[in-house]
Scaffold this motif. Structure first.
Motif, PDB file in Angstrom:
ATOM      1  N   LYS A 101       0.839  -1.200   0.000  1.00 20.69           N
ATOM      2  CA  LYS A 101       0.000   0.000   0.000  1.00 20.69           C
ATOM      3  C   LYS A 101       0.874   1.250   0.000  1.00 20.69           C
ATOM      4  O   LYS A 101       0.646   2.178  -0.780  1.00 20.69           O
ATOM      5  CB  LYS A 101      -0.920  -0.003   1.226  1.00 20.69           C
ATOM      6  CG  LYS A 101      -1.719   1.267   1.402  1.00 20.69           C
ATOM      7  CD  LYS A 101      -2.630   1.205   2.604  1.00 20.69           C
ATOM      8  CE  LYS A 101      -1.846   1.191   3.891  1.00 20.69           C
ATOM      9  NZ  LYS A 101      -2.677   1.198   5.096  1.00 20.69           N
ATOM     10  N   ILE A 102       1.910   1.264   0.848  1.00 17.57           N
ATOM     11  CA  ILE A 102       2.823   2.406   0.916  1.00 17.57           C
ATOM     12  C   ILE A 102       3.558   2.571  -0.416  1.00 17.57           C
ATOM     13  O   ILE A 102       3.654   3.671  -0.962  1.00 17.57           O
ATOM     14  CB  ILE A 102       3.818   2.244   2.086  1.00 17.57           C
ATOM     15  CG1 ILE A 102       3.073   2.212   3.427  1.00 17.57           C
ATOM     16  CG2 ILE A 102       4.875   3.335   2.057  1.00 17.57           C
ATOM     17  CD1 ILE A 102       2.228   3.419   3.730  1.00 17.57           C
ATOM     18  N   ALA A 103       4.064   1.468  -0.961  1.00 13.89           N
ATOM     19  CA  ALA A 103       4.784   1.523  -2.237  1.00 13.89           C
ATOM     20  C   ALA A 103       3.869   2.022  -3.361  1.00 13.89           C
ATOM     21  O   ALA A 103       4.291   2.823  -4.203  1.00 13.89           O
ATOM     22  CB  ALA A 103       5.366   0.150  -2.578  1.00 13.89           C
ATOM     23  N   ALA A 104       2.614   1.577  -3.376  1.00 15.31           N
ATOM     24  CA  ALA A 104       1.661   2.008  -4.403  1.00 15.31           C
ATOM     25  C   ALA A 104       1.348   3.496  -4.256  1.00 15.31           C
ATOM     26  O   ALA A 104       1.224   4.214  -5.256  1.00 15.31           O
ATOM     27  CB  ALA A 104       0.379   1.185  -4.322  1.00 15.31           C
ATOM     28  N   ALA A 105       1.246   3.978  -3.032  1.00 18.48           N
ATOM     29  CA  ALA A 105       0.989   5.401  -2.799  1.00 18.48           C
ATOM     30  C   ALA A 105       2.183   6.236  -3.263  1.00 18.48           C
ATOM     31  O   ALA A 105       2.008   7.301  -3.876  1.00 18.48           O
ATOM     32  CB  ALA A 105       0.693   5.656  -1.328  1.00 18.48           C
ATOM     33  N   LEU A 106       3.394   5.774  -2.983  1.00 16.88           N
ATOM     34  CA  LEU A 106       4.590   6.490  -3.438  1.00 16.88           C
ATOM     35  C   LEU A 106       4.663   6.515  -4.961  1.00 16.88           C
ATOM     36  O   LEU A 106       5.018   7.533  -5.562  1.00 16.88           O
ATOM     37  CB  LEU A 106       5.848   5.867  -2.845  1.00 16.88           C
ATOM     38  CG  LEU A 106       6.037   6.058  -1.340  1.00 16.88           C
ATOM     39  CD1 LEU A 106       7.212   5.230  -0.839  1.00 16.88           C
ATOM     40  CD2 LEU A 106       6.204   7.527  -0.982  1.00 16.88           C
ATOM     41  N   ASP A 107       4.328   5.395  -5.585  1.00 14.32           N
ATOM     42  CA  ASP A 107       4.312   5.334  -7.046  1.00 14.32           C
ATOM     43  C   ASP A 107       3.288   6.326  -7.601  1.00 14.32           C
ATOM     44  O   ASP A 107       3.568   7.044  -8.564  1.00 14.32           O
ATOM     45  CB  ASP A 107       3.997   3.908  -7.504  1.00 14.32           C
ATOM     46  CG  ASP A 107       4.028   3.780  -9.016  1.00 14.32           C
ATOM     47  OD1 ASP A 107       5.065   4.116  -9.617  1.00 14.32           O
ATOM     48  OD2 ASP A 107       3.003   3.357  -9.591  1.00 14.32           O
ATOM     49  N   ALA A 108       2.112   6.381  -6.994  1.00 11.51           N
ATOM     50  CA  ALA A 108       1.072   7.312  -7.443  1.00 11.51           C
ATOM     51  C   ALA A 108       1.519   8.760  -7.252  1.00 11.51           C
ATOM     52  O   ALA A 108       1.202   9.631  -8.066  1.00 11.51           O
ATOM     53  CB  ALA A 108      -0.226   7.052  -6.677  1.00 11.51           C
ATOM     54  N   LEU A 109       2.292   9.028  -6.200  1.00 10.17           N
ATOM     55  CA  LEU A 109       2.797  10.376  -5.926  1.00 10.17           C
ATOM     56  C   LEU A 109       3.783  10.827  -7.009  1.00 10.17           C
ATOM     57  O   LEU A 109       3.931  12.017  -7.258  1.00 10.17           O
ATOM     58  CB  LEU A 109       3.477  10.387  -4.553  1.00 10.17           C
ATOM     59  CG  LEU A 109       3.928  11.723  -3.999  1.00 10.17           C
ATOM     60  CD1 LEU A 109       2.752  12.666  -3.816  1.00 10.17           C
ATOM     61  CD2 LEU A 109       4.645  11.518  -2.674  1.00 10.17           C
ATOM     62  N   GLN A 110       4.424   9.893  -7.672  1.00 11.29           N
ATOM     63  CA  GLN A 110       5.395  10.224  -8.720  1.00 11.29           C
ATOM     64  C   GLN A 110       4.761  10.450 -10.089  1.00 11.29           C
ATOM     65  O   GLN A 110       5.407  10.983 -10.977  1.00 11.29           O
ATOM     66  CB  GLN A 110       6.431   9.111  -8.853  1.00 11.29           C
ATOM     67  CG  GLN A 110       7.398   9.057  -7.701  1.00 11.29           C
ATOM     68  CD  GLN A 110       8.519   8.081  -7.982  1.00 11.29           C
ATOM     69  OE1 GLN A 110       8.284   6.885  -8.045  1.00 11.29           O
ATOM     70  NE2 GLN A 110       9.716   8.604  -8.159  1.00 11.29           N
ATOM     71  N   GLN A 111       3.522  10.052 -10.259  1.00  6.91           N
ATOM     72  CA  GLN A 111       2.866  10.170 -11.564  1.00  6.91           C
ATOM     73  C   GLN A 111       2.387  11.596 -11.799  1.00  6.91           C
ATOM     74  O   GLN A 111       1.934  12.264 -10.872  1.00  6.91           O
ATOM     75  CB  GLN A 111       1.674   9.216 -11.645  1.00  6.91           C
ATOM     76  CG  GLN A 111       2.010   7.765 -11.362  1.00  6.91           C
ATOM     77  CD  GLN A 111       3.125   7.234 -12.232  1.00  6.91           C
ATOM     78  OE1 GLN A 111       3.115   7.421 -13.433  1.00  6.91           O
ATOM     79  NE2 GLN A 111       4.095   6.578 -11.609  1.00  6.91           N
ATOM     80  N   GLN A 112       2.517  12.054 -13.039  1.00  4.61           N
ATOM     81  CA  GLN A 112       2.025  13.383 -13.382  1.00  4.61           C
ATOM     82  C   GLN A 112       0.516  13.400 -13.232  1.00  4.61           C
ATOM     83  O   GLN A 112      -0.160  12.387 -13.384  1.00  4.61           O
ATOM     84  CB  GLN A 112       2.441  13.766 -14.807  1.00  4.61           C
ATOM     85  CG  GLN A 112       3.941  13.904 -14.980  1.00  4.61           C
ATOM     86  CD  GLN A 112       4.589  14.906 -14.018  1.00  4.61           C
ATOM     87  OE1 GLN A 112       3.964  15.844 -13.531  1.00  4.61           O
ATOM     88  NE2 GLN A 112       5.854  14.682 -13.725  1.00  4.61           N
ATOM     89  N   GLY A 113      -0.017  14.553 -12.943  1.00  2.00           N
ATOM     90  CA  GLY A 113      -1.441  14.673 -12.655  1.00  2.00           C
ATOM     91  C   GLY A 113      -2.285  15.012 -13.860  1.00  2.00           C
ATOM     92  O   GLY A 113      -1.799  15.171 -14.980  1.00  2.00           O
ATOM     93  N   ASP A 114      -3.554  15.114 -13.595  1.00  2.00           N
ATOM     94  CA  ASP A 114      -4.515  15.517 -14.610  1.00  2.00           C
ATOM     95  C   ASP A 114      -4.444  17.033 -14.790  1.00  2.00           C
ATOM     96  O   ASP A 114      -4.148  17.767 -13.846  1.00  2.00           O
ATOM     97  CB  ASP A 114      -5.930  15.099 -14.189  1.00  2.00           C
ATOM     98  CG  ASP A 114      -6.049  13.601 -13.968  1.00  2.00           C
ATOM     99  OD1 ASP A 114      -5.351  12.847 -14.672  1.00  2.00           O
ATOM    100  OD2 ASP A 114      -6.835  13.188 -13.093  1.00  2.00           O
ATOM    101  N   GLY A 115      -4.731  17.476 -15.981  1.00  2.00           N
ATOM    102  CA  GLY A 115      -4.702  18.916 -16.240  1.00  2.00           C
ATOM    103  C   GLY A 115      -3.281  19.449 -16.144  1.00  2.00           C
ATOM    104  O   GLY A 115      -2.356  18.893 -16.721  1.00  2.00           O
ATOM    105  N   ASN A 116      -3.102  20.499 -15.378  1.00  2.00           N
ATOM    106  CA  ASN A 116      -1.793  21.131 -15.238  1.00  2.00           C
ATOM    107  C   ASN A 116      -1.070  20.705 -13.967  1.00  2.00           C
ATOM    108  O   ASN A 116      -0.082  21.329 -13.584  1.00  2.00           O
ATOM    109  CB  ASN A 116      -1.946  22.654 -15.268  1.00  2.00           C
ATOM    110  CG  ASN A 116      -2.438  23.148 -16.614  1.00  2.00           C
ATOM    111  OD1 ASN A 116      -2.182  22.525 -17.635  1.00  2.00           O
ATOM    112  ND2 ASN A 116      -3.155  24.258 -16.620  1.00  2.00           N
TER     113      ASN A 116
END
Length: 190
Positions: A94-109
């Motif tokens: 769960k922690i690793a998946a959250a960190l991975d999600a934190l590294q992904q570019q977001g929607d819009g700007n």
């Protein structure tokens, strides 16, 4: 309940496959080689169906959660909250998946403050998340970017009830500052 339904369906398919094989073997019109090819195809189809259902069960056994990750706008002036769906089996995942999600570019700007960082490892133990990172050349931000990056990390990790503190290491070391601008406490407490 759905596991039992999948098991029943699989058993039914195997039973139908066995009956088809028996019917093919009882029919004397085909040669022995033709019967073997037919039986192998039917057995392969049954096995493939079973493996597909087993794989589907593996996917559905993972826990799914919608979390919040914190990114920034293009000018690095404000944090932007965005939702991400993660899947995991354990709290470590769960922690690793959250960190991975934190590294992904977001929607819009929305821009990730952590996209250039390398998360080398993460561990959750007794409420403490220990994260070891590497900051490659060019990944360091200015003072305001560093403050926002730390805030984004805290908000993302502290949304989990089982996370009480974060110990952020750089290349395995407990450094005084993440990027040379702000003091980095060890640990950062919720």
């Amino acid at each position: 309940m759905s596991h039992l339904r999948h098991l029943r369906k699989t058993m039914g398919l195997l039973l139908v496959g066995a009956m088809l094989i028996s019917a093919t073997a009882a029919c004397g019109a085909k040669s022995k080689d033709d019967q073997n090819v037919t039986a192998n195809r039917q057995q392969g189809a049954s096995t493939s169906q079973f493996e597909s259902q087993s794989s589907e069960l593996d996917r559905t056994s993972k826990q799914r959660q919608t979390i919040h990750v914190y990114l920034t706008d293009e000018e690095l002036t404000v944090l932007v909250d965005q939702s991400r769906d993660i899947e995991y089996d354990t709290d470590q995942e769960k922690i690793a998946a959250a960190l991975d999600a934190l590294q992904q570019q977001g929607d819009g700007n929305a821009v990730s403050l952590w996209s250039e960082a390398e998360f080398l490892s993460s561990e959750l133990k007794e409420g403490v998340v220990t994260i070891n990172i590497h900051l490659p050349e060019g990944s360091r931000l200015g003072a305001s970017g560093e403050v926002m990056a730390l805030e984004a990390l805290k908000k993302t990790m502290f949304q989990f009830d089982d996370v009480k503190s974060i110990d952020l290491l750089v290349d395995g070391e407990a450094v005084d500052s993440l990027m040379g601008h702000e003091e980095l406490p060890h640990p950062i407490v919720k």
